[in-house]
Write an enzyme that holds these catalytic residues in place. Structure first.
Site, mmCIF file in Angstrom:
data_model
loop_
_atom_site.group_PDB
_atom_site.id
_atom_site.type_symbol
_atom_site.label_atom_id
_atom_site.label_comp_id
_atom_site.label_asym_id
_atom_site.label_seq_id
_atom_site.Cartn_x
_atom_site.Cartn_y
_atom_site.Cartn_z
ATOM 1 N N HIS A 26 -2.073 -4.370 -8.312
ATOM 2 C CA HIS A 26 -0.888 -3.725 -7.210
ATOM 3 C C HIS A 26 -0.030 -3.182 -7.507
ATOM 4 O O HIS A 26 0.993 -4.381 -8.229
ATOM 5 C CB HIS A 26 -0.823 -4.484 -5.959
ATOM 6 C CG HIS A 26 0.567 -5.255 -5.180
ATOM 7 N ND1 HIS A 26 0.066 -3.615 -4.385
ATOM 8 C CD2 HIS A 26 1.200 -6.035 -4.691
ATOM 9 C CE1 HIS A 26 1.203 -3.715 -3.281
ATOM 10 N NE2 HIS A 26 1.481 -5.580 -3.911
ATOM 11 N N ASP A 67 4.349 -2.592 -7.280
ATOM 12 C CA ASP A 67 5.738 -2.341 -6.795
ATOM 13 C C ASP A 67 5.964 -1.269 -7.290
ATOM 14 O O ASP A 67 5.878 -1.709 -8.813
ATOM 15 C CB ASP A 67 6.127 -4.121 -6.777
ATOM 16 C CG ASP A 67 4.844 -4.692 -6.045
ATOM 17 O OD1 ASP A 67 4.777 -4.892 -4.547
ATOM 18 O OD2 ASP A 67 4.955 -5.583 -6.349
ATOM 19 N N ASP A 82 0.519 -6.663 0.548
ATOM 20 C CA ASP A 82 0.697 -7.646 -0.086
ATOM 21 C C ASP A 82 2.144 -7.346 1.549
ATOM 22 O O ASP A 82 3.765 -8.065 0.965
ATOM 23 C CB ASP A 82 1.967 -7.821 -1.551
ATOM 24 C CG ASP A 82 2.402 -8.565 -1.683
ATOM 25 O OD1 ASP A 82 2.337 -9.390 -0.943
ATOM 26 O OD2 ASP A 82 3.165 -8.206 -2.854
ATOM 27 N N HIS A 97 7.791 -2.770 0.299
ATOM 28 C CA HIS A 97 8.313 -3.696 0.665
ATOM 29 C C HIS A 97 9.516 -4.775 0.477
ATOM 30 O O HIS A 97 10.549 -5.387 -0.012
ATOM 31 C CB HIS A 97 7.695 -4.980 0.625
ATOM 32 C CG HIS A 97 6.242 -4.964 -0.408
ATOM 33 N ND1 HIS A 97 5.132 -4.778 -0.298
ATOM 34 C CD2 HIS A 97 6.547 -5.972 -1.212
ATOM 35 C CE1 HIS A 97 4.893 -4.359 -1.443
ATOM 36 N NE2 HIS A 97 5.456 -5.844 -1.877
#
Length: 930
Positions: free
Chosen positions: A35, A37, A147, A372
């Site tokens: 994941h 980010d 997420d 996010h």
């Protein structure tokens, strides 16, 4: 446990029988991923460097080890851009593995936040993600939200319109607390697999990462370690799964590749010979899941907002972290989807090339702020500084497209009707891109004279001649020559320059004025012209003031109290709303993710302050009052907070209070009412010098209702005022986009905003709508101690709201339409007197429907067709009537990917009548007839 599950499902989740069991073997599907980010607790480039290393090792591993089957690239194609920016020489290697089905990419461009990004931004995200993925192979048809901080109710419909029948997600339905731990009670779904139904009836298979998207991370190769590991992991997965097909996600945030995974899988297979351990992918997992018994899956409806929790881990207050980012995002989205795209489409219909490449660049730049941890404002300060630059860059591209488009359109408008007033008449074209007919206040800068230096003027001569221009004896008129009341401000001398396509820059000196006036009934997605010219016609000199503190038009009456609050009376219903616009200030000892008021603290308000009040504007079309509050608030939290932050005390357990030291907070409020407005506008400005606090504006409704309505993505969502029984957090703040509304049978109050994404309907006996204007905190939060002094948001801030009363039906009364139009700026272009093919009062399309909200007008890059989109705000079937004004088209239904669907038959008058299902998102394509 089964009894607890059945009780918790009740109204929200209805059991449904699905496929019968076809096998008994347990299979562990291990899916490798990371994941990613792009930016979070480290700035972008530091994460970027780690991404390069990961991708290098992935390509090497895939080439060296055929037993390392595949890798899921986090559902976002921007990873490809980020990698190839540094490693362009590896493009062929990357493409080969994608085409061979060993690297799965898409369907998104980025993994966005769901509640803080617009519907059209999510559509562009899916469109661009698909288009980029198709350059390498097939986009992965996986609805991937690992997420995301909750999910909007229209997600199932958006997935189905994208050809995706599933959603994989990590938050929103099962009780989730600190560090993503799950509770054993209060389930909204019986299993980690569920059926998710949107408001329109669209249904997809939902897969909750019940043990998080790292439940198969770092699988041991050593047998002893693996035995302990798999005993725990298998028990955790079987606890929630509805079948023997168990999902294990091998990866986590910025997780490096597990290079020895094939060996670890062989170890697991040796330990559990009766099971099957496979290095899997989402497609194979879904195929196996559909073959297996799913027993009874719960059907969960609507939004995923973690309401069946204690309320401390929802991350909802990211809606108010760094409010300035949300405001910049609102403007950036609107400038692209509601201004630049429709104007570029209009210009294209007049022969101008549609700049697809510029829109893609602008959207990508904007969407790089939509992950996010970015748009939510919950990263370190360096991340959000870079976001400001991206917002500016994207907006500058949009503004450039707008400037070029309105130049083309304005030149095509026939303004010869003003020639009878003399050669020095100065025409203006007013553009309404809101999608509904519109009236309102427009402010426009107008050049009265322009003197180019190339004509031989010295700077002194140009300035002298411009200063001598006589501005007296001029009035504003509409296209019929009728006088229009107008406020004129002399802006004096202004330097400017042209950048011609065929020569060097051309500087000049000009004399400018600012005209402020009210335009009426500008056609939807169209234009209307005015001119400032010499005339002795007298204009209206009336006033909207009924006294020094009261304003009134045909619909509304406004009265300002000594404390600066106001009473708003809706003349249509006779209902008065009192104490509107009181400010509330409380401490905040939470973090960028969650608000936490100090225990036992009493809120400060301006209710007992005496405000300075004066008339600011008094014209026939606009009345404004300025209200000044001189306030003292605590300077910060006390010293305990810093100690608790460094010791990683979980924020609900903190004992810090507010400091006894105070700092001034001077709030300037401008309350305005225009002649034809349905609402009252409110502009609040202040200079924040305090820390660790929250500022809100309060709007008591006094309406008895147990629910309220709020603008969300392609939906007017209905939410309960009271939280679920499990809720323990004293605060019940929620997300909004354009507005929130509390309505009764015959009265309602809608509060619209510009980029203020957090609100709360207070449980105070008055159903007060509280809108957060600022939240100041000093740490990121989450898994460590990350100071974020810039999240205290010091300095100047401006917040804008519109308060719109109505008869209890926000759709039929037009209150929601007003709130949507409030988001969109007027666009003005000065032009000359010339002939043209476009009428002075014109729009390329006309459509009618009370229940539908207009969403977008743009061009399709592949087909060259015009695409228009709406969504049904109501719970009933709506009718859409649409008619082109001039050109002849063939119509067809489309989807959010702009794929051509069934043809639409036009009637003899070239009108189309479409039936639109409740909450349906409808896209129509218009192909020019040849």
């Amino acid at each position: 446990m089964s009894e607890q599950r059945d009780e918790s499902i009740s109204n929200q989740a209805i059991s449904r029988e699905v496929d019968t069991y076809t096998g008994s073997k347990t299979t562990a599907h291990i899916i490798s991923h990371t994941h990613w980010d792009r930016e979070w607790y480290l700035p972008y480039e530091k994460h970027h460097m780690r991404l390069i290393s990961l991708m290098d090792s992935l390509l090497d591993k895939l080439e060296q080890d055929p037993d390392y089957k595949s890798f899921y690239l986090d559902g976002q194609t921007i990873i490809l851009e980020d990698y190839l920016q540094v490693r362009p020489e590896h493009k062929e290697r990357l493409e080969q593995h994608i085409r061979n089905g060993r690297i799965f990419i898409g369907p998104w461009y980025i993994l966005q936040d769901a509640f803080l990004t617009s519907g059209e931004a999510n559509v562009r995200n899916m469109q661009i993600g698909h288009r980029d993925a198709e350059r390498y192979g097939n986009p992965s048809k996986i609805g991937y939200f690992p997420d995301t901080f909750g999910l909007v109710g229209q997600t199932p419909q958006l997935m189905l319109q994208s050809g995706i029948t599933n959603v994989f997600f990590g938050r929103g339905v099962k009780p989730t607390g600190f560090n993503n731990t799950v509770s054993d009670r209060g389930y909204e779904s019986s299993f980690s697999e569920l059926l998710w139904t949107g408001p329109d009836g669209s249904e997809v298979l939902g897969i909750l990462f019940a043990n998080w998207y790292s439940n198969g991370n770092e699988v041991p190769v050593d047998e002893a370690e693996a035995k302990v590991y798999w005993k725990r992991k298998l028990d955790d997965a079987q606890k929630y799964a509805s079948t023997g097909e168990l999902l294990f996600m091998n990866g986590c945030d910025h997780q490096p590749l597990q290079l020895d995974l094939p060996e670890a899988i062989r170890t697991a297979q040796k330990l559990y010979p009766d099971m099957e351990f496979i290095h899997s992918n989402f497609n194979d997992y879904l195929t196996s899941l559909k073959r297996a018994s799913q027993r009874q899956l719960s059907s969960v409806k609507g939004e995923f907002r973690s309401q069946r929790t204690d309320g401390w881990g929802t991350l909802v207050n990211t809606a108010s972290a760094r409010v300035y980012l949300k405001q910049m995002n609102q403007l950036g989205q609107v400038m692209l989807e509601k201004v630049a795209e429709p104007l570029a489409t209009f210009a294209h219909l007049l022969g101008q090339a549609y700049p697809h490449h510029l829109f893609t660049y602008a959207w990508k730049t904007l969407m790089q702020n939509h992950p996010h941890d970015s748009i939510c404002g919950c990263s370190v300060d360096e991340v959000h500084r870079e976001m400001v630059t991206r917002f500016d860059k994207s907006r500058h591209v949009a503004e450039s497209i707008v400037d070029e488009s309105i130049e083309v359109i304005a030149q095509a408008v026939d303004t010869t009707g003003f020639s009878r007033f003399g050669e020095d008449a100065l025409p203006l074209v007013i553009f309404n891109t809101s999608g509904w007919e519109r009236s309102g206040i427009v402010s426009a800068e107008l050049e009265v004279v322009r003197l180019y230096f190339r004509e031989g003027y010295t700077l002194e001569e140009a300035s002298h001649r411009a200063k001598k221009v006589d501005l007296s004896g001029r009035v504003l008129v509409d296209s019929e020559g009728g006088p229009v009341a107008c406020k004129v401000e002399d802006l004096g001398l202004q330097f400017g320059y042209d950048l011609p396509d065929d020569r060097f820059r051309q500087p000049y000196m000009s004399r400018r004025v600012r005209l402020t006036f009210e335009v009426e009934r500008v056609p939807l997605l169209g234009l209307k012209i005015y001119a400032w010219l010499r005339s002795n016609v007298e204009t209206d000199s009336s006033s909207l003031f009924q006294g020094s503190r009261s304003m009134e038009n045909d619909l509304l009456h406004v009265e300002i109290a000594d404390n600066g609050s106001f009473t708003l009376t809706d003349k249509g219903t006779g209902c008065s709303y009192k104490d509107l616009g009181v400010y509330e200030n409380v401490g905040d000892i939470g973090n960028e993710y969650m608000f936490r008021q100090p225990e036992g603290e009493q809120a400060l308000t301006t209710e007992d302050l005496i405000a300075d009040i004066r008339v600011l504007e008094d014209t026939p079309f606009l009345a404004s009052l300025e209200i000044i509050h001189h306030w003292e608030i605590p300077a910060s939290a006390d010293e305990t907070l810093g100690q608790e932050q460094r010791e990683l005390v979980y924020y609900p357990y903190r004992q810090a209070q507010r400091s006894r030291q105070t700092v001034p907070l001077t709030i300037r409020t401008v309350i305005s009412l225009s002649r034809n407005s349905r609402g009252v506008s409110m502009e609040t400005t202040f200079n924040n010098q305090a820390k660790d606090h929250r500022l809100r504006a309060l709007f008591p409704t006094e309406i008895h209702s147990g629910e309220h309505r709020v603008d969300s993505m392609f939906e007017i969502a209905i939410r309960d005022n009271e939280p679920a029984p499990e809720w323990e957090n004293p605060s019940n703040t929620q997300h909004q986009q354009a507005f929130v509304d509390v309505s009764g049978e015959q009265t309602g109050l809608t509060v619209a905003n510009l980029g203020l994404n957090e609100y709360e309907v207070l449980r105070d006996g008055r159903n007060t709508i509280a809108v957060t204007l600022l939240r100041s905190v000093g740490e990121l939060g989450d898994w460590g101690w990350f100071p974020t002094p810039e999240a205290q948001c010091p300095g100047e801030h401006t917040a804008r709201l519109e308060i719109i009363p109505h008869d209890g039906d926000g759709i039929q009364s037009g209150a929601y339409r007003e709130a949507y139009q409030y988001q969109i700026p007027w666009i003005v272009k000065q032009t000359g007197i010339h002939e043209g093919t476009v009428a002075p009062d014109y729009a390329p399309f006309d459509w009618k429907s009370t229940e539908l909200a207009f969403s977008s007008m743009k061009m399709n890059e592949l087909s060259g067709d015009v695409l228009l989109r709406w969504y049904n705000m109501s719970h009933s079937i709506a009718e859409l009537i649409i008619k082109p004004r001039t050109q002849q088209y063939d119509f067809y239904k489309s989807n959010i990917l702009e794929e051509q669907g069934e043809d639409i038959v036009m009637d003899s008058s070239d009108e189309s009548l479409q039936s639109v299902k409740p909450h349906e998102i409808i896209t129509l394509g218009f192909k020019l007839k040849t």
